[in-house]
Design a protein around this motif. Sequence first.
Motif, PDB file in Angstrom:
ATOM      1  N   UNK A   3     164.076  75.736  77.780  1.00  0.00           N
ATOM      2  CA  UNK A   3     162.909  76.374  78.414  1.00  0.00           C
ATOM      3  C   UNK A   3     162.236  77.296  77.404  1.00  0.00           C
ATOM      4  N   UNK A   4     163.066  78.034  76.680  1.00  0.00           N
ATOM      5  CA  UNK A   4     162.541  78.977  75.692  1.00  0.00           C
ATOM      6  C   UNK A   4     161.756  78.238  74.606  1.00  0.00           C
ATOM      7  N   UNK A   5     162.338  77.115  74.133  1.00  0.00           N
ATOM      8  CA  UNK A   5     161.669  76.346  73.075  1.00  0.00           C
ATOM      9  C   UNK A   5     160.339  75.792  73.567  1.00  0.00           C
ATOM     10  N   UNK A   6     160.345  75.214  74.777  1.00  0.00           N
ATOM     11  CA  UNK A   6     159.112  74.651  75.331  1.00  0.00           C
ATOM     12  C   UNK A   6     158.057  75.747  75.468  1.00  0.00           C
ATOM     13  N   UNK A   7     158.485  76.907  76.022  1.00  0.00           N
ATOM     14  CA  UNK A   7     157.546  78.021  76.198  1.00  0.00           C
ATOM     15  C   UNK A   7     156.999  78.455  74.838  1.00  0.00           C
ATOM     16  N   UNK A   8     157.901  78.540  73.853  1.00  0.00           N
ATOM     17  CA  UNK A   8     157.492  78.970  72.510  1.00  0.00           C
ATOM     18  C   UNK A   8     156.474  78.030  71.910  1.00  0.00           C
ATOM     19  N   UNK A   9     156.759  76.717  72.024  1.00  0.00           N
ATOM     20  CA  UNK A   9     155.828  75.736  71.462  1.00  0.00           C
ATOM     21  C   UNK A   9     154.482  75.822  72.151  1.00  0.00           C
ATOM     22  N   UNK A  10     154.505  75.986  73.478  1.00  0.00           N
ATOM     23  CA  UNK A  10     153.268  76.051  74.247  1.00  0.00           C
ATOM     24  C   UNK A  10     152.427  77.253  73.827  1.00  0.00           C
ATOM     25  N   UNK A  11     153.103  78.422  73.777  1.00  0.00           N
ATOM     26  CA  UNK A  11     152.399  79.648  73.415  1.00  0.00           C
ATOM     27  C   UNK A  11     151.788  79.520  72.023  1.00  0.00           C
TER      28      UNK A  11
END
Length: 930
Positions: A3-11
């Motif tokens: 979740x953290x990685x996906x959020x990071x990539x999105x941001x």
Amino acid sequence: IPVFIVAGLLVHFVFLVSIFDIYFTSPLVHGMTPQQTSLPPPAKRLVLFVADGLRADSLYELNSNDTPQAPYLRGILENNGSWGISHTRVPTESRPGHVALIAGFYEDVSAVAKGWKENPVEFDSLFNESKYTWSWGSPDILPMFAKGATGDHVYTFCYTAESEDFGAQDAAKLDMWVFDHVKSFFNSSRSNQTLFSALNEEKVILFLHLLGIDTNGHAHRPNSREYKENIKKVDEGIKEIASMIDDFYGNDGKTAFILTSDHGMTDWGSHGAGHPSETLTPLIVWGAGVNYPQKVTSQFFEDSFLKEWKLENLKRLDVNQADIAPLMASLIGVPFPLNSVGTLPLEYLNNSAHFKAESMFTNAVQILEQFKVKMSQKKETTLSFLFTPFKPLSDSEQINFLKKTRLYIQQQKYDEAVSLCKTLINLALEGLSYYHTYDRLFLGLSIAAGFVGWTTYVILVIIKTHTNLTKTVQTNNKESALLFYCFAFVGMIIAFFLLIQTCPWTYYVYCLLPVPVWYAVVRELPVIRDLAANLLSLHIGQSIGFLLVCTLGIEILVFSFFYRSTLTIGLLVFAAWPAITQLWVQAKTTTLIWTLLCMLLAVFPLMPVVGREPNIPLVIAAGLLTFLISCFSLASLCKSENKYRNNEDVKVHFYQMLSIALSTYVVSSTHDSLKNKQGLPVFNQSISWMTLVCSSVLPLLSPTFLFQRLFSILLSLMSTYLLLSTGYEALFPLVLSGLMFAWINMEQEALQHYGLSFKPKLAVFNFAYATDITQFRQLHLDDVRRSFFFVFFIVTAFFGTGNIASVNSFDPASVYCFLTVFSPFMMGGLLVLKVVIPFVLVSCAFEAVQVTTQLSSKSLFLIVLVISDIMALHFFFLVKDYGSWLDIGTSISHYVLVMSLTIFMMLMNGLAQLLTTKRLELPRRTKHHS
């Protein structure tokens, strides 16, 4: 963590895309009405010669024996026409140059993402406004103006793309092709009635695009014999075409001729940047409606060209490149191109004061039209009580200006009318820019809020999961529910506000992004409280000192993007690091090697940017040096009575040495062959491509012991790097990887120094078994330094031998071992590979540091993420959308680079793991025992 990685990539994706929306939207507006003067024009037809890549000084200066470079054109500017320098804007590339000349506006900034091929927006051009346009020349330029034209009146004749070969015998044949085709075109019109009558119409344009000079400049440099010979051939060709056209029309005196160039070229044969040799181009105008040479006794310019060119007594009339479009429109009496921002250069016109004033008025109204359209667009999408108009050009002011000018023209006060029009033009251009950047501050602040929130969140995650600074605290459910509702409410208010103003959907993303990010931060309040309590118990001086060192480190990194020499300062500090921390006491030899290599590497950022002057002997020296080092390594490998060694490993090592020797030979023979104009030998080309393919496979065959595997990676990459080198940069990977070996050893010493772990024996350390280590330790303050070293080395790998500018105004010479025919994507790909090779060396070393210091790559990664995000916030506010294109391009590249640094490091990390841990087994012959 997914979740953290996906959020990071999105941001990060949102942050990255945001600059194109905030800074780089197309300034072009549509929906204006064409404006043209009612008075009859002086010329019926216009012949435009664009000598691609011709520098102003190359055309105007005299040879050593005081004869002109271009005798016919020199005669024209001395006896028949007007001349000056046309100042181009950056990027000094062919497409933007032609757009400025023919459509009158500077490259649409949103074309940043589109490369060279075509303009991303439909635009109006002089050709579109003409009755007929015939054009001859390069397939890269002509189709762009035909594509945007309405109806069927712009005709193009192009040669094939393969003709543009930098290694060919002589590029002047491209220009001969154009001249021959124009002659045969006019000859054929005598027997073709439709064509003949079309040529005799009014408002006709003939456009000759001459690419030979540019191609010769790239291949042989502008001071070469080939470039100068090409100018002579173009001069003769223009003389023949001009006299042929005059004969064809029976010398009716209704033809205007213009010779100019789209951009210049540096002494080392590149263009794209903002050096005067690239932005100063010649402009010579003669024929119908053009002023004769004006004799003057003195004229003042900041440069000293007039004296050098012996033209002090002829009036020099300088223009901006976009001013040429209104000049051409006024000469043949067509409407000014709708998006043109040029100001008509009146001094070129040989016409009545009335005609000049009317033309200037038309020019002002045409630019004012764009301003009005832009203003109404902005007004429609903003709440009336929030809208702040551009004061100097309110509706009443506009009417006032136009009335006054009309009155002056009626009263025959032409000079006053002209100066009023110039004021109006400047105000309208300012207003256009004002409305274009209207929402910028508001969007910038939203993104900044998102940035700060995200970085804070990552720091909290590091502290919570990878250190033992905080106790785990249970959260109160009631509190968190309340928090959630508060933030949801704020989000709804923002969305409602945007909805009323009918904003584009991207605005919702930028303005709503900070809400969830800050929600995540505020949820971690217990961690923040714990951390604060912990920090207060520490020594205040220590914490402030640590923060100061961090800030200084990051600022040094940011500065190094603009001034490469900052890297030298950083490397010298690194050299002194063991002395400051008392590390040298326990490891004197390692420290000495580390200090020496740091100092050696510190020399590279002080050298001039790569690609100016090829220095092949240095490349050969680097090849031989690598070969010698590999010989020593082979000898030591054979000597060591190592129970792990086998003959296969020695074989692989031998192949790699052979590859280095071959690369060195190919570089020297290719450059000799090109010097003698024999083109690129096929044997050399095939060896180059084979080396490129093998270099990715060979390291995987070598043993996975730490130093053996890293050395094998160095040899493979070095053989490819040699083929792409043209000068001192060939030595760079050698010194860099030397320092990386020293770094791996130094980190071992640092571990012992801080008493964090035992020291593994590096000599027998095996990558293949390193990934099984489960006992990862917690983070220590020293790991922040470790991550900073990594980021610093990555930046050094990038800027050590050049900067982004040297990539975007690239020198094709570095890819000559692979190909010589112009192919932007292939050449670009090879140059990117050249930039990536030092990165791979640093990443592999960092992989080694991680496994030998027992750190999880995840925790180091998060620290790197924080460092690069803080840097990115700096660059976000340093992005430019004005000034030279080099500045624009560089500022974007800085931001994109830092933003993609983290994603890029993940890729590099993966690649490094693959290169260091995987091993391909060759099928062995089994021995039979009787």
